[in-house]
Design a protein around this motif. Structure first.
Motif, mmCIF file in Angstrom:
data_model
loop_
_atom_site.group_PDB
_atom_site.id
_atom_site.type_symbol
_atom_site.label_atom_id
_atom_site.label_comp_id
_atom_site.label_asym_id
_atom_site.label_seq_id
_atom_site.Cartn_x
_atom_site.Cartn_y
_atom_site.Cartn_z
ATOM 1 N N LYS A 115 -7.621 -7.380 -8.817
ATOM 2 C CA LYS A 115 -9.025 -7.629 -9.608
ATOM 3 C C LYS A 115 -8.802 -7.623 -11.107
ATOM 4 C CE LYS A 115 -12.701 -7.051 -6.362
ATOM 5 N NZ LYS A 115 -12.034 -7.059 -5.057
ATOM 6 N N THR A 161 -7.648 2.861 -10.372
ATOM 7 C CA THR A 161 -7.723 1.738 -9.380
ATOM 8 C C THR A 161 -8.166 2.009 -8.046
ATOM 9 O OG1 THR A 161 -5.503 2.030 -8.991
ATOM 10 C CG2 THR A 161 -6.072 0.515 -10.765
ATOM 11 N N ASP A 184 -2.674 6.899 -10.094
ATOM 12 C CA ASP A 184 -3.714 5.822 -10.580
ATOM 13 C C ASP A 184 -5.036 5.836 -10.074
ATOM 14 O OD1 ASP A 184 -1.418 4.589 -11.828
ATOM 15 O OD2 ASP A 184 -0.881 4.209 -10.001
ATOM 16 N N TYR A 224 0.846 -1.250 -0.188
ATOM 17 C CA TYR A 224 0.043 -0.066 0.014
ATOM 18 C C TYR A 224 0.817 1.316 0.075
ATOM 19 C CZ TYR A 224 -4.212 2.446 0.657
ATOM 20 O OH TYR A 224 -5.343 3.473 0.728
ATOM 21 N N ASP A 266 2.814 3.321 -5.532
ATOM 22 C CA ASP A 266 1.646 2.834 -6.143
ATOM 23 C C ASP A 266 1.922 1.408 -6.897
ATOM 24 O OD1 ASP A 266 -1.125 2.213 -5.793
ATOM 25 O OD2 ASP A 266 -1.554 3.899 -7.529
ATOM 26 N N LYS A 282 -9.717 3.109 -17.058
ATOM 27 C CA LYS A 282 -8.663 3.321 -18.232
ATOM 28 C C LYS A 282 -8.905 4.596 -19.306
ATOM 29 C CE LYS A 282 -6.762 -0.335 -20.328
ATOM 30 N NZ LYS A 282 -6.866 -1.475 -21.007
ATOM 31 N N GLY A 330 -7.422 -5.413 -12.582
ATOM 32 C CA GLY A 330 -7.491 -4.159 -13.058
ATOM 33 C C GLY A 330 -5.894 -3.608 -13.230
ATOM 34 N N PRO A 331 -5.827 -2.333 -13.748
ATOM 35 C CA PRO A 331 -6.753 -1.491 -14.211
ATOM 36 C C PRO A 331 -7.455 -1.775 -15.509
ATOM 37 C CG PRO A 331 -4.634 -0.381 -14.461
ATOM 38 C CD PRO A 331 -4.396 -1.795 -13.593
ATOM 39 N N GLY A 332 -8.657 -1.530 -15.730
ATOM 40 C CA GLY A 332 -9.207 -2.414 -16.731
ATOM 41 C C GLY A 332 -9.115 -3.881 -16.656
ATOM 42 N N TYR A 333 -8.513 -4.692 -17.680
ATOM 43 C CA TYR A 333 -8.325 -5.874 -17.544
ATOM 44 C C TYR A 333 -6.851 -6.099 -17.653
ATOM 45 C CZ TYR A 333 -13.034 -5.979 -18.585
ATOM 46 O OH TYR A 333 -14.760 -5.853 -18.600
ATOM 47 N N ASP A 334 -6.109 -5.086 -17.428
ATOM 48 C CA ASP A 334 -4.692 -5.319 -17.768
ATOM 49 C C ASP A 334 -3.662 -6.138 -16.873
ATOM 50 O OD1 ASP A 334 -5.347 -3.734 -19.770
ATOM 51 O OD2 ASP A 334 -4.255 -1.728 -19.005
ATOM 52 N N ASN A 385 4.382 8.189 -6.839
ATOM 53 C CA ASN A 385 3.522 7.526 -7.870
ATOM 54 C C ASN A 385 4.078 5.863 -7.796
ATOM 55 O OD1 ASN A 385 1.407 8.559 -8.739
ATOM 56 N ND2 ASN A 385 2.201 9.352 -10.661
ATOM 57 N N LEU A 393 0.386 -1.595 -7.265
ATOM 58 C CA LEU A 393 -0.698 -2.176 -7.868
ATOM 59 C C LEU A 393 -1.268 -1.355 -8.500
ATOM 60 C CD1 LEU A 393 -1.537 -4.272 -4.576
ATOM 61 C CD2 LEU A 393 0.001 -5.071 -6.547
ATOM 62 N N GLY A 394 -0.846 -0.020 -8.538
ATOM 63 C CA GLY A 394 -1.921 0.733 -9.246
ATOM 64 C C GLY A 394 -1.699 0.817 -10.976
ATOM 65 N N HIS A 395 -0.528 0.497 -11.314
ATOM 66 C CA HIS A 395 -0.044 0.276 -12.631
ATOM 67 C C HIS A 395 0.035 -1.243 -13.065
ATOM 68 C CE1 HIS A 395 1.870 4.095 -11.086
ATOM 69 N NE2 HIS A 395 2.731 3.301 -10.446
ATOM 70 N N ASP A 439 -15.654 -1.676 -14.348
ATOM 71 C CA ASP A 439 -14.722 -2.703 -14.653
ATOM 72 C C ASP A 439 -13.602 -1.613 -15.508
ATOM 73 O OD1 ASP A 439 -15.380 -5.032 -13.677
ATOM 74 O OD2 ASP A 439 -15.833 -5.849 -15.841
#
Lengths: 312, 428
Positions: free
Chosen positions: A257, B262, B259, A144, A168, B407, A259-263, A165, A170-172, B403
């Protein structure tokens, strides 16, 4: 069987026919349970899966009749699918390869005699014994930004500003996926190491003595004696790891999960996401997954000539 | 070959464990006959509105259930609680497994109603309860059932409107004197707050409630989910422009949290309550979180900024109760419980607990007098803009927004919005 029946018709007494049929069926008593189990636990679900993937389902699971290959057409038109497949490939190759390499080292270490070896071996079980989901959640919080444990350490070492940045993770998608692979390796190592340790213990001491007498260096001994003799253990560990890692779900789901998106989604995660939107399409993807894992495992066994030793 | 076959079979079995698990079905409910003379157990799936143990919604429902069971000794009510971010998934999974709860509170209802899985409101609750609902909110619960007839399926349980919140202490330190009116103001103020080492604007586009944040921003540019004629218009030029603006003016310059795609609402609200974020969109549900945080009274709320001026229509959100018809023998008990739970005292208790707004007229009238902090929000309800929740495609579309909309501020917004539009306009 045909010849038996014909002979029976040619005038042999009926009891003899019955007896021969019965004796022909006798082995069934022994293999029957296994066949039943395979039919119930393996074949029936496969049939169901094929059916589901060619059925039009409402979003909430009401069967609206067959729709042929519509689900597959829809699936292959998903613009995220190619990325998901590519990521799944990277996921399996990187996680399994690194797991195997690290486990070889760990096993070598744990095969040495040193004080506290029993305790250390027990400790090695921990990541394996802990729930994978729990491990993933703990890593998520350690990563975190701001006050995650890993970020605090990296911050104190002067490597990463814990409020930046970069922290973070798990954000990218890139760094998130990297950490997920790291966790997957972390939870795969115990099982693999134990398999390799078991393999190491089957290597007889004489071959090492022989190598010593022949004047082989330590490195040479490892690559020419230890590794070839470990082959059966390594193969089993690799095949099981490939299947496990391919189907791995909780790590990615808990950490990002997908994400981001399904990335950061692999096929298993993407299958679960699709299930909320379109059950049929999700079933089509599970057929694709099923085909992939079979192809991968057979290709691997073929390439590694896994049974050549048995044939020789 | 034997070993190969064994290995292959093991692989087969291993890879099928997942699918085997997911195809198991539950055998359905009890088979007692209708009426509340025989004991029945009804289930209620509801989200947790609270942010800690003290205000966990379990306690709220627990009190109602205790009182209800005392009055109706033959009915037991079983509460299943979910967090907001997995509430929808939990319901979908339950329905797919033939294990629908009797009552569901918190989400949309239109696509389940269209599939004939719900009771009409008039079939289960009393006419008194129905006529007590705030009329224009009740209207939002109407949709076409499987029979093609328009009817009330969603029973509103609670409502809220959204407002813009800012940290007055940070504003003062940054030398900002007035609340922002336009997007340009937001960006300028966020930049000033950033120089203090804090996050300028909290932008939760993660899966928890991205559909609300999306709606707030797109409304500010004359966009939204549907156009004036009621057609889906998610990838409209205005909406694309909105996300392009967010990307270029807030996200890329680093004026939001890292980000935003997310990050979830509750986490950011807590961060705002800790004084780390300058501005954020909130609902009345933010108020209890602020009470727990270190921000004290250093915050204010104001109308939500739009591209050229503040929004004239605030976003209103209604959470509905829907009653599933999978256990016909539970029908009477469900109705009795709803009539009981929608009483004035429980509506008010809920609204005072979470600072949310009522769905019934008598509670609204009472609260306007007794809780002045809520009055402006209650008064704003009639003019609010609402989600298109009576459209059966709203549920899949809002799921898709959750979802992937994150993006839209990191990659091509048009492509992302096109994908959502495709889900919204797909025929089911």
């Amino acid at each position: 069987m045909t010849t038996h029946t014909e002979r029976g018709r040619l005038g042999r007494p009926r009891p003899a026919l019955a007896r021969s049929v019965l004796s022909g069926l006798a082995p069934l008593a022994w293999i029957g349970p296994a066949i039943a189990l395979i039919a119930f636990a393996v074949l029936w679900p496969v049939v169901k899966m094929v059916q589901s993937s060619t059925t039009h389902w409402s979003r909430y699971g009401v069967n609206l009749g067959s729709n042929g290959t519509d689900n597959y057409n829809k699936l292959f038109k998903e613009q995220d699918l190619s990325g998901v497949l590519e990521r799944t490939g990277i996921w399996v190759v990187v996680v399994v390869t690194l797991t195997m390499v690290i486990s070889l080292g760990v096993a070598q270490l744990f095969n040495q005699k040193f004080p506290g070896r029993t305790v250390a071996r027990w400790a090695l079980i921990a990541p394996w014994a802990a729930s994978v989901m729990m491990t993933a959640i703990i890593f998520k919080w350690m990563l975190y930004p701001g006050y995650g444990f890993i970020n605090i350490i990296l911050n104190d070492l002067g490597l990463v500003d814990r409020n930046s940045n970069t922290a973070d993770w798990l954000g990218h998608s890139g760094s998130g996926f990297m950490w997920e692979m790291a966790v997957a390796i972390f939870v795969s190592i115990p099982f693999t190491s134990y398999t390799v340790i078991a393999g190491l213990q089957t290597v007889p001491a004489e071959v090492y003595e022989a190598a010593k007498v022949d004047g082989a260096s330590k490195v040479r001994t490892y690559f020419s004696v230890t590794l070839p003799l470990l082959r059966p253990a390594l193969l089993v560990a690799t095949v099981i790891n490939v299947m496990n890692v391919f189907n791995s779900f909780p790590i990615i789901w808990e950490m990002t999960k997908g994400g981001p998106g399904y990335d950061t989604a692999t096929t298993t995660v993407f299958m679960w996401i699709l299930k909320g939107q379109n059950i049929g399409e999700s079933a089509a993807l599970s057929m694709v997954n099923f085909a992939l894992i079979i192809v991968i495992v057979f290709a691997f066994l073929k390439v590694s000539k896994w049974n050549s030793e048995a044939d020789a | 070959m034997k070993r190969l076959a064994t290995l292959a079979a093991t692989g087969l079995a291993a890879s099928l464990v997942l699918s085997a698990c997911s195809s198991s079905k539950s055998s359905g409910g009890s088979s007692s006959s209708s009426g509340s003379s025989k004991p029945v157990t009804i289930t209620l799936l509801a989200p947790n509105y609270g942010s800690g143990t003290a205000d966990d919604s379990k306690n709220y429902w627990g009190d109602i259930i205790t009182a209800f069971e005392a009055k109706y000794p033959n009915v037991k009510v079983q509460l299943q609680e979910a967090t907001w971010d997995n509430l929808a998934t939990k319901l979908t999974t339950a329905l797919q497994n033939n294990d629908a709860p009797d009552l569901f509170e918190g989400g949309g209802y239109a696509d389940v109603a269209a599939q004939g899985l719900l009771y009409k409101a008039s079939d289960i609750v009393s006419p008194q309860t129905l006529s007590n609902l705030i009329p224009h909110v009740a209207q939002l619960g109407q949709t076409k059932g499987q029979d093609g007839q328009q009817a009330q399926y969603g029973i509103p349980f609670t409502t809220s409107t959204r407002a813009f919140f800012y940290n007055t202490q940070l504003f003062q330190q940054a030398g900002i004197t007035t609340a922002p009116q336009t997007w340009a103001d937001v960006a300028a103020d966020a930049a000033k707050i950033k120089t203090l080492g804090k996050t300028g604007f909290g932008l939760p586009l993660g899966s928890e409630e991205a559909q609300a944040e999306t709606y707030l921003w797109t409304l500010g540019n004359g966009g939204g989910y549907k156009d004036a004629s009621g057609k889906w218009d998610i990838n409209s030029p205005q909406n694309v422009q909105t996300f392009q603006w967010l990307t270029d003016n807030l996200v890329k310059p680093g004026l939001t949290e890292p980000d935003p795609g997310t990050k979830d609402r509750t986490d950011l609200w807590k961060d705002f309550a800790a004084g780390n974020i300058g501005m954020i969109n909130g609902s009345p549900a933010l108020l209890p979180i602020l009470k727990e945080g270190t921000i004290g009274s250093n915050f204010k709320s104001s109308p939500i900024p739009g591209k050229t001026g503040t929004l004239s229509t605030p976003l209103g959100v209604a959470d509905f109760i829907e009653a599933f018809n999978s256990h016909p023998d539970h029908k009477t008990a469900i109705g009795e419980f709803l009539d009981f739970a929608l009483q004035k005292q429980y509506q008010e208790k809920f609204d005072n607990l979470y600072d949310l707004l009522p769905a019934t007229q008598d509670a609204a009238a009472d609260l306007s007098a007794s809780n002045p902090a809520l009055k402006p929000f209650i008064d704003a309800l009639p003019t609010a803009a609402w989600y298109p929740s009576s459209d059966p495609n709203w549920d899949p579309a809002s799921q898709k927004v959750k979802d992937i909309v994150g993006k839209a501020v990191t990659s091509d917004p048009k492509g992302v919005l096109d994908q959502i539009q495709a889900v919204a306009t797909a025929s089911n």
